[in-house]
Each structure stands twice: as structure tokens, then as C-alpha cells.
Design a protein around this motif. Sequence first.
Motif, short mmCIF file in Angstrom:
data_model
loop_
_atom_site.label_atom_id
_atom_site.label_comp_id
_atom_site.label_asym_id
_atom_site.label_seq_id
_atom_site.Cartn_x
_atom_site.Cartn_y
_atom_site.Cartn_z
N GLN A 236 -21.80 -7.02 -37.11
CA GLN A 236 -21.22 -7.89 -36.09
C GLN A 236 -22.28 -8.57 -35.23
OE1 GLN A 236 -18.30 -5.52 -34.11
NE2 GLN A 236 -16.91 -5.58 -35.85
N GLN A 237 -23.52 -8.07 -35.30
CA GLN A 237 -24.58 -8.67 -34.49
C GLN A 237 -25.05 -10.00 -35.05
OE1 GLN A 237 -27.63 -5.73 -34.09
NE2 GLN A 237 -26.37 -4.42 -32.82
N LEU A 238 -24.83 -10.25 -36.31
CA LEU A 238 -25.35 -11.50 -36.90
C LEU A 238 -24.40 -12.65 -36.65
CD1 LEU A 238 -26.93 -10.47 -40.28
CD2 LEU A 238 -27.85 -10.34 -37.99
N ARG B 263 -29.85 -8.57 -46.03
CA ARG B 263 -28.98 -9.62 -45.49
C ARG B 263 -29.86 -10.80 -45.09
NH1 ARG B 263 -25.26 -7.81 -40.83
NH2 ARG B 263 -23.96 -9.34 -41.86
N VAL B 264 -29.24 -11.95 -44.85
CA VAL B 264 -29.92 -13.09 -44.22
C VAL B 264 -29.34 -13.23 -42.82
CG1 VAL B 264 -30.24 -15.59 -44.26
CG2 VAL B 264 -30.30 -14.28 -46.41
N VAL B 265 -30.21 -13.38 -41.83
CA VAL B 265 -29.76 -13.67 -40.47
C VAL B 265 -29.54 -15.19 -40.39
CG1 VAL B 265 -30.31 -13.54 -38.01
CG2 VAL B 265 -31.14 -11.75 -39.58
N ALA C 276 -36.03 -14.64 -41.94
CA ALA C 276 -34.57 -14.55 -41.84
C ALA C 276 -33.99 -13.49 -42.77
CB ALA C 276 -33.95 -15.91 -42.15
N ILE C 277 -34.75 -13.12 -43.80
CA ILE C 277 -34.26 -12.10 -44.72
C ILE C 277 -34.67 -10.74 -44.15
CG2 ILE C 277 -34.38 -11.19 -47.07
CD1 ILE C 277 -35.25 -14.06 -47.95
N ILE C 278 -33.66 -9.91 -43.90
CA ILE C 278 -33.93 -8.58 -43.34
C ILE C 278 -33.53 -7.51 -44.34
CG2 ILE C 278 -33.77 -9.34 -40.94
CD1 ILE C 278 -30.91 -8.23 -40.87
N ARG C 279 -34.09 -6.34 -44.19
CA ARG C 279 -33.79 -5.26 -45.11
C ARG C 279 -33.86 -3.92 -44.39
NH1 ARG C 279 -38.23 -2.88 -48.87
NH2 ARG C 279 -37.10 -1.08 -48.10
N GLN C 280 -33.17 -2.96 -44.92
CA GLN C 280 -33.31 -1.58 -44.45
C GLN C 280 -32.91 -0.65 -45.58
OE1 GLN C 280 -30.75 -1.64 -40.93
NE2 GLN C 280 -29.08 -0.69 -42.06
N ASN C 281 -33.15 0.63 -45.37
CA ASN C 281 -32.95 1.59 -46.46
C ASN C 281 -31.57 2.21 -46.49
OD1 ASN C 281 -35.55 1.15 -47.34
ND2 ASN C 281 -36.40 2.77 -46.06
N ALA D 280 -38.86 -13.23 -52.51
CA ALA D 280 -38.14 -14.01 -51.50
C ALA D 280 -38.40 -13.46 -50.10
CB ALA D 280 -36.64 -13.98 -51.81
N TYR D 281 -38.32 -12.16 -49.98
CA TYR D 281 -38.48 -11.50 -48.68
C TYR D 281 -39.85 -11.80 -48.07
CZ TYR D 281 -38.83 -7.48 -45.46
OH TYR D 281 -39.00 -6.67 -44.37
N THR D 282 -40.87 -11.75 -48.89
CA THR D 282 -42.22 -11.95 -48.36
C THR D 282 -42.55 -13.42 -48.15
OG1 THR D 282 -43.15 -11.84 -50.57
CG2 THR D 282 -43.14 -9.81 -49.32
#
Length: 81
Positions: free
Chosen positions: A79-81, A5-7, A65-70, A57-59
Amino acid sequence: MIYTRVVPAQCIACGLCQLKAPELFAYDEEGIAYVKIDNNQGTTPLPLPLQAQFKAAYTNCPTGAIIRQNQPYTEAQRQQL
Ligand code: F3S
């Protein structure tokens, strides 16, 4: 699997992510980036062919602002963003 996602509050609309991963990122009317594959929800796994672009892009995002998880982002996380 990678979910991303992007924050929005951390994106400074620099444009780098779309340059690096044009199939993955787009911008809203204010130039803030979002993930195209699931409208920035972080619920669709990143397709394998897009993973190299994603990594670039991520690096390179200057603000992180670009976040990731598995695993898919949960409703509460979304809802936090
Ligand atoms: Fe924003 Fe980072 Fe992309 S600042 S425009 S998410 S490279």
C-alpha cells in the motif's frame, strides 16, 4: 528467494528494464514499468531462470525504481507504493 517490484513514482519510463528482462517487466499505458509475474505485487518468488535477467535490469535501472527483498512484500508495504 527474491521478490521484486517497481516503485511507479520513481520510474521514468526509460525502457531499460524490459530490454534487459523482457520476460519480467512490462509497461502500463504511460510507459511505467511493472513486474509481470505478479502484477507488481512482490508476492511471487522470482523464478530461477529469470534471475540473471533480473539482475541486469535491477543493476541498470537509472533511478533505482526496481526494488527487491528476500521475503514477499506485505500488504502494508504494497500500500506504500
Ligand atoms: Fe523504469 Fe527503471 Fe525500468 S526507470 S522503465 S523501472 S529501468
